[in-house]
Design a protein around this motif. Structure first.
Motif, PDB file in Angstrom:
ATOM      1  N   UNK A  43      27.583   0.614  40.188  1.00 35.24           N
ATOM      2  CA  UNK A  43      26.516   1.680  39.318  1.00 35.24           C
ATOM      3  C   UNK A  43      25.876   2.402  40.548  1.00 35.24           C
ATOM      4  N   UNK A  44      25.018   2.229  41.360  1.00 38.59           N
ATOM      5  CA  UNK A  44      24.175   3.473  41.555  1.00 38.59           C
ATOM      6  C   UNK A  44      23.892   3.095  42.931  1.00 38.59           C
ATOM      7  N   UNK A  45      25.055   2.710  43.913  1.00 37.52           N
ATOM      8  CA  UNK A  45      25.528   2.631  45.174  1.00 37.52           C
ATOM      9  C   UNK A  45      25.260   4.066  46.186  1.00 37.52           C
ATOM     10  N   UNK A  46      24.467   3.512  46.754  1.00 38.43           N
ATOM     11  CA  UNK A  46      24.664   4.898  48.446  1.00 38.43           C
ATOM     12  C   UNK A  46      24.784   4.128  49.145  1.00 38.43           C
ATOM     13  N   UNK A  47      26.190   3.752  50.434  1.00 39.66           N
ATOM     14  CA  UNK A  47      26.710   3.079  51.221  1.00 39.66           C
ATOM     15  C   UNK A  47      27.180   3.341  51.948  1.00 39.66           C
ATOM     16  N   UNK A  48      28.160   2.958  52.889  1.00 34.68           N
ATOM     17  CA  UNK A  48      28.920   3.017  53.132  1.00 34.68           C
ATOM     18  C   UNK A  48      30.413   1.867  52.710  1.00 34.68           C
ATOM     19  N   UNK A  49      31.591   2.637  52.641  1.00 38.40           N
ATOM     20  CA  UNK A  49      32.157   1.079  52.749  1.00 38.40           C
ATOM     21  C   UNK A  49      33.650   1.296  52.781  1.00 38.40           C
ATOM     22  N   UNK A  50      34.872   0.507  53.686  1.00 36.34           N
ATOM     23  CA  UNK A  50      36.306   0.392  54.050  1.00 36.34           C
ATOM     24  C   UNK A  50      36.809  -0.035  52.631  1.00 36.34           C
ATOM     25  N   UNK A  51      38.347   1.474  52.690  1.00 35.76           N
ATOM     26  CA  UNK A  51      39.574   0.967  52.028  1.00 35.76           C
ATOM     27  C   UNK A  51      40.329   0.728  52.480  1.00 35.76           C
ATOM     28  N   UNK A  52      41.408  -0.211  52.204  1.00 37.85           N
ATOM     29  CA  UNK A  52      42.797  -0.833  52.666  1.00 37.85           C
ATOM     30  C   UNK A  52      43.940  -1.023  52.117  1.00 37.85           C
ATOM     31  N   UNK A 108      29.935  -2.001  52.966  1.00 38.07           N
ATOM     32  CA  UNK A 108      28.894  -3.008  54.196  1.00 38.07           C
ATOM     33  C   UNK A 108      28.407  -3.787  53.820  1.00 38.07           C
ATOM     34  N   UNK A 109      27.683  -5.271  54.675  1.00 38.72           N
ATOM     35  CA  UNK A 109      26.672  -5.851  53.799  1.00 38.72           C
ATOM     36  C   UNK A 109      26.538  -6.114  52.484  1.00 38.72           C
ATOM     37  N   UNK A 110      27.832  -6.200  52.801  1.00 35.46           N
ATOM     38  CA  UNK A 110      28.436  -7.383  51.650  1.00 35.46           C
ATOM     39  C   UNK A 110      30.005  -7.961  51.170  1.00 35.46           C
ATOM     40  N   UNK A 111      30.135  -9.104  51.561  1.00 31.56           N
ATOM     41  CA  UNK A 111      31.078 -10.121  51.992  1.00 31.56           C
ATOM     42  C   UNK A 111      31.872 -10.225  51.022  1.00 31.56           C
ATOM     43  N   UNK A 112      31.314  -9.855  50.028  1.00 30.02           N
ATOM     44  CA  UNK A 112      33.211 -10.184  49.220  1.00 30.02           C
ATOM     45  C   UNK A 112      34.206  -9.101  49.053  1.00 30.02           C
ATOM     46  N   UNK A 113      35.053  -9.585  49.229  1.00 33.73           N
ATOM     47  CA  UNK A 113      35.986  -8.669  48.894  1.00 33.73           C
ATOM     48  C   UNK A 113      35.922  -8.518  47.190  1.00 33.73           C
ATOM     49  N   UNK A 114      37.011  -7.247  47.156  1.00 29.84           N
ATOM     50  CA  UNK A 114      37.052  -6.035  45.943  1.00 29.84           C
ATOM     51  C   UNK A 114      38.231  -5.293  46.279  1.00 29.84           C
TER      52      UNK A 114
END
Length: 571
Positions: A46-55, A25-31
């Motif tokens: 490397x030291x990220x705190x945040x929310x993200x989505x696995x699909x 979230x907050x990053x438009x890049x796809x991984x």
């Protein structure tokens, strides 16, 4: 791999290991990210705190019911199936599952939102002396189940004059809209059993007649029953002979198998007798390590081969016990402890909390859920011989005492077959020592304070006896010193490998020759990452450097010191 053995032969199970799509979230890049894995393994996080989505996409080949199981998501998870939220879970270190009814054959989308931020809602995951990673950090699976499935089984072994017995508690669930009748049967099958010389031998499987029955379950209801079974001359589980058996349960309808569940069990009994902990009637002396789930390049998502390496290194140092500081561990590691005969102190998730943090409105509920999930899922492991709670929390306060008492009561309501403990550092002020079955204390003599180890230990034990711990077993749950790998100093200054080895040796000389102490746990097995928040000033490299191996498992001088001392005493 969710376990070290197959838990089903009838129920179809598909592991969800692999490469998933990922967006932060907050990053438009796809991984594309590995599951299981930590987001911190990627260079961008490397030291990220945040929310993200696995699909990921999944394919179902027949109309069915689906059960999703996650062994660990850090630290908050929201799971969506075809766009619909199906379950929410908090805590990185406990498993959770959800059943989805009437799933049609075809393609489906599974999404998992993960969040490892420190927020007011998170009472247990806070800046701490270990790192809170993010991601789907432990294995996950998708199972296809029928209208009635085996939800769980608990196995409690009982040692008697006439041989071994076991109390067996089974839970079945009917998730359909109508009444269902099924037949249950079970058997005990040898897995790993040994003769007196330690050689693997074959054994005979035995049907469990007490389990065979026809069961009718109302729509949407669960069926729970308990029975006691005599098993006669089965071989007991111990550190020297970790004999293990499969407990196999099978459901059938109209003669056709419909579901099954396989767990692995051992016959051993743990009791407290005065100042001693007894396993199968014999005194236990625990020579252990505190071990965090942390490795330099994979974070807390440790693959099996590295778990095996950790076990090999600990057993090379003559250890027979491990403490899962400070949270429930990956069940594959517990399986490994069962196989290797490693005694386990497993504890719930809370470390170093003062009263303010313990009074977070979510603290009690999140602790309660953690204990429920820990015991519900890990009950059958014979290696677990102690349940622990609330490491170094506010046990010197009246408000804290209420929380300790509540959690001990919860554990005993769930499992009376194992003793309880908590590691205290509230020296001479703790008011909770009457509550646990075993008293444990953390003492860093020679590191934080240059004090005589024997005098400090004697004073601590005398105070424990006067403060509720009279005639209870005592464990030294933490002691040690920090050292930077590779830093040597002829003067043995602090932070050198030499000084760490000296301090550990001096502590072990005192503790292992004291008959009032029935176990010691070195802090710690390996160096681990800590949160920069709140900890950078006291933890060089933002690591807890008290490991006898570093984060890459390179041994320090203290490795051979522990090996020598654990091999020398209490054989």
């Amino acid at each position: 791999m969710l376990r070290l053995f197959n838990t089903h032969e009838v129920r179809k199970s598909t592991e969800l290991e692999g490469i998933w799509d990922f967006e932060m979230e907050g990053n438009d890049k796809k991984y594309r990210m590995m599951v299981p894995g930590c987001i911190e393994q990627h260079p961008d996080f490397l030291d990220k705190r945040g929310a993200g989505w696995y699909t990921r996409k999944i394919n179902i080949f027949n109309d069915t019911n689906v059960r999703l199981e996650f062994k660990g998501v850090s630290h908050t998870a929201d799971v969506y199936f075809d766009g619909e939220k199906v379950v929410h879970h908090y805590n990185a270190f406990t498993p959770f599952s959800v059943v989805i009814r009437d799933v049609k054959a075809g393609g489906h989308e599974l999404k998992v939102r993960v969040d490892n931020r420190f927020t007011p809602e998170s009472a247990l995951h806070v800046p701490n002396d270990y790192y809170t990673y993010g991601g789907i950090t432990r294995p996950a699976a998708l199972e296809e189940i029928g209208d009635v499935y085996i939800k769980n089984v608990h196995f409690k072994s009982i040692m008697s004059e006439n041989g071994w017995k076991a109390g067996i508690k089974i839970t079945l669930a009917n998730i359909s809209g109508g009444e269902q009748t099924v037949k249950l049967c079970g058997e005990l099958v040898p897995d790993m059993i040994y003769d007196n010389d330690g050689n693997r031998i074959d054994g005979k499987k035995m049907a469990i007649g007490e389990l065979e029955r026809s069961i009718t379950i109302a729509a949407g209801e669960e069926y729970v029953f308990e029975t006691e079974v005599s098993f006669g001359d089965v071989l007991p589980w111990s550190s020297d002979r970790p004999n293990l058996y499969f407990l196999k349960l099978l459901l059938s309808k109209d003669g056709e198998p419909t579901d099954d569940l396989i767990d692995r069990v051992g016959f051993r009994e743990v009791k407290v007798s005065g100042k001693d902990i007894l396993v199968n009637g014999e005194k236990l002396y625990m020579k252990g390590f505190n071990r965090h789930e942390d490795y330099a390049t994979v974070g807390c998502a440790i693959p099996l081969q590295l778990m095996v390496q950790d076990m090999d290194l600990m057993q090379e140092m003559n250890a027979n016990a491990v403490r899962t500081c400070h949270y429930p561990n990956d069940e594959r590691f517990l399986d490994l402890c069962d196989e290797r005969g490693m005694y386990v102190w497993e504890e719930n998730h809370a470390r170093g909390f003062g009263l303010e943090r313990m009074q977070n409105p979510n603290f009690d509920g999140q602790c309660r859920a953690c204990i429920d999930e820990m015991i519900e899922n890990h009950y059958n492991h014979p290696s677990i011989v102690i349940w622990g709670i609330l490491n170094e929390c506010a046990s010197e306060t009246k408000e804290g005492r209420e929380k300790y008492a509540t959690q001990y009561a919860q554990i005993r309501a769930l499992d009376k077959s194992r003793p309880t403990t908590s590691a205290t550092c509230r020296h001479l002020t703790d008011i909770c020592l009457d509550l646990p079955d075993v008293v444990s204390f953390n003492m860093y003599s020679g590191w934080y304070k240059d004090v005589p180890i024997d005098e400090t230990s004697n004073a601590e034990i005398e105070w424990i006896r006067r403060s509720g711990g009279e005639n209870k077993p005592i464990i030294v749950s933490e002691f040690g010193a920090a050292a930077i790998y590779g830093y040597r100093d002829r003067a043995h200054c602090k932070w050198s490998e030499e000084r760490q080895a000296d301090i550990i040796r001096d502590n072990l000389e005192v503790y292992m020759n004291d008959d009032d102490i029935c176990g010691v746990f070195v802090w710690q097995f390996s160096d681990c990452r800590v949160t920069e928040e709140e900890w950078f000033a006291t933890r060089a490299r933002c690591h807890n450097n008290k490991g006898v191996v570093d984060e890459y498992r390179r041994p320090k001088l203290a490795f051979d010191t522990v090996k020598e001392m654990y091999g020398k005493y209490r054989k």
